[in-house]
Motif scaffolding. Structure first.
Motif, PDB file in Angstrom:
ATOM      1  N   ASN A 193       0.998  -1.103   0.285  1.00 29.16           N
ATOM      2  CA  ASN A 193       0.300   0.524  -0.359  1.00 29.16           C
ATOM      3  C   ASN A 193       0.935   1.754   0.064  1.00 29.16           C
ATOM      4  OD1 ASN A 193      -2.193  -1.580   0.604  1.00 29.16           O
ATOM      5  ND2 ASN A 193      -2.279  -1.516   2.685  1.00 29.16           N
ATOM      6  N   GLY A 194       0.683   2.195  -0.673  1.00 26.15           N
ATOM      7  CA  GLY A 194       1.268   3.433  -0.352  1.00 26.15           C
ATOM      8  C   GLY A 194       2.649   3.467  -1.381  1.00 26.15           C
ATOM      9  N   ILE A 195       3.326   4.292  -0.563  1.00 27.90           N
ATOM     10  CA  ILE A 195       4.614   4.297  -2.161  1.00 27.90           C
ATOM     11  C   ILE A 195       5.598   3.471  -1.158  1.00 27.90           C
ATOM     12  CG2 ILE A 195       6.805   5.814  -1.957  1.00 27.90           C
ATOM     13  CD1 ILE A 195       4.858   8.369  -2.571  1.00 27.90           C
ATOM     14  N   PRO A 196       6.030   2.532  -2.150  1.00 27.10           N
ATOM     15  CA  PRO A 196       7.180   1.613  -1.345  1.00 27.10           C
ATOM     16  C   PRO A 196       8.140   2.158  -0.550  1.00 27.10           C
ATOM     17  CG  PRO A 196       6.688   1.601  -3.933  1.00 27.10           C
ATOM     18  CD  PRO A 196       5.830   2.517  -3.459  1.00 27.10           C
ATOM     19  N   ASN A 197       8.612   0.800   0.698  1.00 26.04           N
ATOM     20  CA  ASN A 197       9.664   1.301   1.128  1.00 26.04           C
ATOM     21  C   ASN A 197      11.260   0.340   0.330  1.00 26.04           C
ATOM     22  OD1 ASN A 197       8.517   2.618   3.282  1.00 26.04           O
ATOM     23  ND2 ASN A 197       8.231   0.759   3.100  1.00 26.04           N
ATOM     24  N   ASN A 198      10.813  -0.542  -0.080  1.00 23.94           N
ATOM     25  CA  ASN A 198      11.906  -1.209  -0.704  1.00 23.94           C
ATOM     26  C   ASN A 198      12.002  -1.009  -2.059  1.00 23.94           C
ATOM     27  OD1 ASN A 198      10.387  -3.806   1.601  1.00 23.94           O
ATOM     28  ND2 ASN A 198      12.318  -3.143   1.784  1.00 23.94           N
ATOM     29  N   VAL A 204       9.897  -1.189  -9.838  1.00 31.68           N
ATOM     30  CA  VAL A 204       8.274  -1.201 -10.188  1.00 31.68           C
ATOM     31  C   VAL A 204       7.409   0.301 -11.128  1.00 31.68           C
ATOM     32  CG1 VAL A 204       6.553  -2.633  -9.922  1.00 31.68           C
ATOM     33  CG2 VAL A 204       8.678  -3.895 -10.228  1.00 31.68           C
ATOM     34  N   LYS A 205       7.003   0.879  -9.806  1.00 30.65           N
ATOM     35  CA  LYS A 205       6.260   1.734  -9.666  1.00 30.65           C
ATOM     36  C   LYS A 205       7.229   2.831 -10.750  1.00 30.65           C
ATOM     37  CE  LYS A 205       3.692   1.566  -5.905  1.00 30.65           C
ATOM     38  NZ  LYS A 205       2.173   0.721  -6.475  1.00 30.65           N
ATOM     39  N   VAL A 206       8.689   3.035 -10.844  1.00 33.53           N
ATOM     40  CA  VAL A 206       9.114   3.624 -11.592  1.00 33.53           C
ATOM     41  C   VAL A 206       9.061   3.560 -13.113  1.00 33.53           C
ATOM     42  CG1 VAL A 206      11.283   5.206 -12.386  1.00 33.53           C
ATOM     43  CG2 VAL A 206      10.739   4.585  -9.824  1.00 33.53           C
ATOM     44  N   ALA A 207       9.041   2.269 -13.150  1.00 37.94           N
ATOM     45  CA  ALA A 207       8.984   1.482 -14.151  1.00 37.94           C
ATOM     46  C   ALA A 207       7.406   1.610 -14.988  1.00 37.94           C
ATOM     47  CB  ALA A 207       9.654   0.768 -14.663  1.00 37.94           C
ATOM     48  N   ASN A 208       7.090   1.770 -14.488  1.00 38.67           N
ATOM     49  CA  ASN A 208       5.121   1.695 -14.934  1.00 38.67           C
ATOM     50  C   ASN A 208       4.814   3.189 -14.906  1.00 38.67           C
ATOM     51  OD1 ASN A 208       3.739   0.263 -15.683  1.00 38.67           O
ATOM     52  ND2 ASN A 208       2.147   0.680 -13.589  1.00 38.67           N
ATOM     53  N   PRO A 212       7.872   9.808 -10.676  1.00 36.03           N
ATOM     54  CA  PRO A 212       8.922   9.583 -11.670  1.00 36.03           C
ATOM     55  C   PRO A 212       9.892   9.210 -11.781  1.00 36.03           C
ATOM     56  CG  PRO A 212       8.597  11.767  -9.476  1.00 36.03           C
ATOM     57  CD  PRO A 212       7.347  10.215  -9.112  1.00 36.03           C
ATOM     58  N   HIS A 213      11.329   9.074 -10.410  1.00 40.42           N
ATOM     59  CA  HIS A 213      12.341   8.741 -10.731  1.00 40.42           C
ATOM     60  C   HIS A 213      12.309   7.851  -9.191  1.00 40.42           C
ATOM     61  CE1 HIS A 213      13.444  11.818  -8.416  1.00 40.42           C
ATOM     62  NE2 HIS A 213      13.833  11.790  -8.030  1.00 40.42           N
ATOM     63  N   LEU A 214      13.837   7.104  -9.000  1.00 43.95           N
ATOM     64  CA  LEU A 214      13.977   5.857  -8.396  1.00 43.95           C
ATOM     65  C   LEU A 214      15.531   6.844  -7.533  1.00 43.95           C
ATOM     66  CD1 LEU A 214      14.381   3.411  -6.626  1.00 43.95           C
ATOM     67  CD2 LEU A 214      16.610   2.969  -7.659  1.00 43.95           C
ATOM     68  N   ASN A 215      15.480   6.707  -6.415  1.00 39.64           N
ATOM     69  CA  ASN A 215      16.356   7.922  -4.965  1.00 39.64           C
ATOM     70  C   ASN A 215      17.210   6.617  -4.285  1.00 39.64           C
ATOM     71  OD1 ASN A 215      14.992  10.717  -5.017  1.00 39.64           O
ATOM     72  ND2 ASN A 215      13.343   9.649  -3.719  1.00 39.64           N
ATOM     73  N   ILE A 216      18.215   6.326  -5.468  1.00 45.55           N
ATOM     74  CA  ILE A 216      19.694   5.221  -4.425  1.00 45.55           C
ATOM     75  C   ILE A 216      19.855   6.198  -3.225  1.00 45.55           C
ATOM     76  CG2 ILE A 216      21.154   4.469  -5.295  1.00 45.55           C
ATOM     77  CD1 ILE A 216      21.184   4.028  -8.006  1.00 45.55           C
TER      78      ILE A 216
END
Ligand code: UFG
Length: 333
Positions: A193-198, A204-208, A212-216
């Motif tokens: 649920n919500g914005i993933p932590n892992n 997956v949500k960024v790819a979809n 907007p982007h992954l924070n590394i």
């Protein structure tokens, strides 16, 4: 053999139910849907061709749990149910201690009442804290850095005391590394649920294009490319590890601890490139500050699970990233 699965509609629980049924076990599942959805039961039926014997309940509810044991002759339990978000546990420690400890103690009391002595417990590599040596062996020093991890460590201790009090118990404590991936059908997967932590659900949500982007989180760790290294394991391999543990505890009393990982570490950047290449999709990222509590590297020594449980992970990184994306593509909302 009839197996009670707590947290049966969750990410790891649901994949384990599929493998239990594939291996000829009878399953009774319970869940309160606090972090999963009833539709998982339909998906399980679609995959296995069987209607799951299911009870909607909170494992802390002793009377409801007793009813499950009264109505079913349970031979063994796999205990997945529990809260699992590290950050949330820091904000709401009492909620984590109350839920994870209360549910386990309630379950163990009811098991004792019905003389069920076999249990497989979902622990985590988080009990190794910041490891002194890599790969991590089961004998490594234990410590935790957050309340979630402490609940896992406390429960390991509770199970040990239960065994000391009665040597007829058979207990397998499985310390998971980083489960990722999904069932190849695309019917089951990780759906937080919500914005993933892992990392993987976030990628997956960024790819979809839902984010907007992954924070590394940091590229200045003491690792080959500066980003964090983890031991990612396909959820189906993890599920199969439970089958091996169940087979083992069915024949041996005692309590023992096993790492479930692949033994191979991948960095955040390696995960991002594997995901993009295999799925042919962009994963934009930005380098962000380190996340508090993160460690540089964590990967398993898998010798013990291989030798004692006769289990080892076989799914590749490609299958992990491919199945993770397939689940999202097939379940567009
Ligand atoms: N990461 C990012 N960006 C993100 C999310 C994660 O860069 O948006 C990085 C992390 O810094 C870390 C790696 O990706 O280097 C993996 O992070 P995860 O949050 O996916 O996993 P963790 O290893 O931090 O924690 C996981 C589980 C815990 C469990 C632990 C056991 O979430 O429940 O593994 O080792 F305790």
């Amino acid at each position: 053999m009839k197996v009670l699965v707590t947290g049966g509609t969750g990410y790891i629980g649901s994949h384990t139910i599929v493998e239990l049924i594939n291996h000829g076990y009878e399953v009774v599942a319970v869940d309160d849907f606090s972090n999963s959805k009833p539709i998982v039961l339909d998906k399980l039926k679609e995959i296995t061709g069987q209607k799951i014997n299911f009870y909607e309940l909170d494992v802390c509810d002793k009377e409801k749990l007793r009813r499950v044991f009264k109505e079913n002759k349970i031979d063994a339990v796999i205990h997945f149910a529990g809260y699992k978000a590290v950050g949330e546990s820091v904000e709401k420690p009492l909620m984590y201690y109350r839920n994870n400890l209360d549910s386990t103690i309630t379950l163990l009391e009811v098991m004792d009442e019905f003389e069920v002595r076999k249990i497989v417990f979902s622990s985590s590599a988080t009990v190794y804290g910041d490891p002194e040596e890599l790969p991590i062996k089961e004998t490594a020093k234990l410590s935790t850095t957050n309340p979630y991890g402490s609940t896992k460590l406390f429960i390991e201790g509770i199970l040990k005391d239960v065994y000391i009090s009665n040597n007829n118990y058979s207990i397998a404590i499985l310390r998971y590394f980083n489960p990722v991936g999904a069932h190849p059908s695309g019917l089951l997967g990780e759906d937080p649920n919500g914005i993933p932590n892992n990392l993987m659900p976030y990628i997956v949500k960024v790819a979809n294009k839902e984010l907007p982007h992954l924070n590394i989180f940091g590229n200045d760790y003491d690792t080959p490319d500066g980003t964090g290294v983890r031991d990612y394991i396909h959820v189906i391999d993890l599920a199969l590890g439970h089958i091996s543990a169940l087979e083992y505890i069915d024949k041996h009393t005692g309590i023992d601890y096993y790492n479930l990982g692949t033994g191979q570490g991948y960095s955040v950047l390696e995960m991002v490139s594997a995901f993009s290449e295999v799925n042919k999709v962009a994963v934009p990222y930005e380098i962000a500050p380190r996340r508090e509590g993160d460690i540089a590297m964590c990967y398993a020594d898998t010798t013990k699970a291989k030798q004692v449980l006769n289990w080892e992970a076989t799914h590749s990184l490609q299958e992990m990233v491919e199945s993770a994306y397939n689940f999202v593509v097939k379940n567009q909302k």
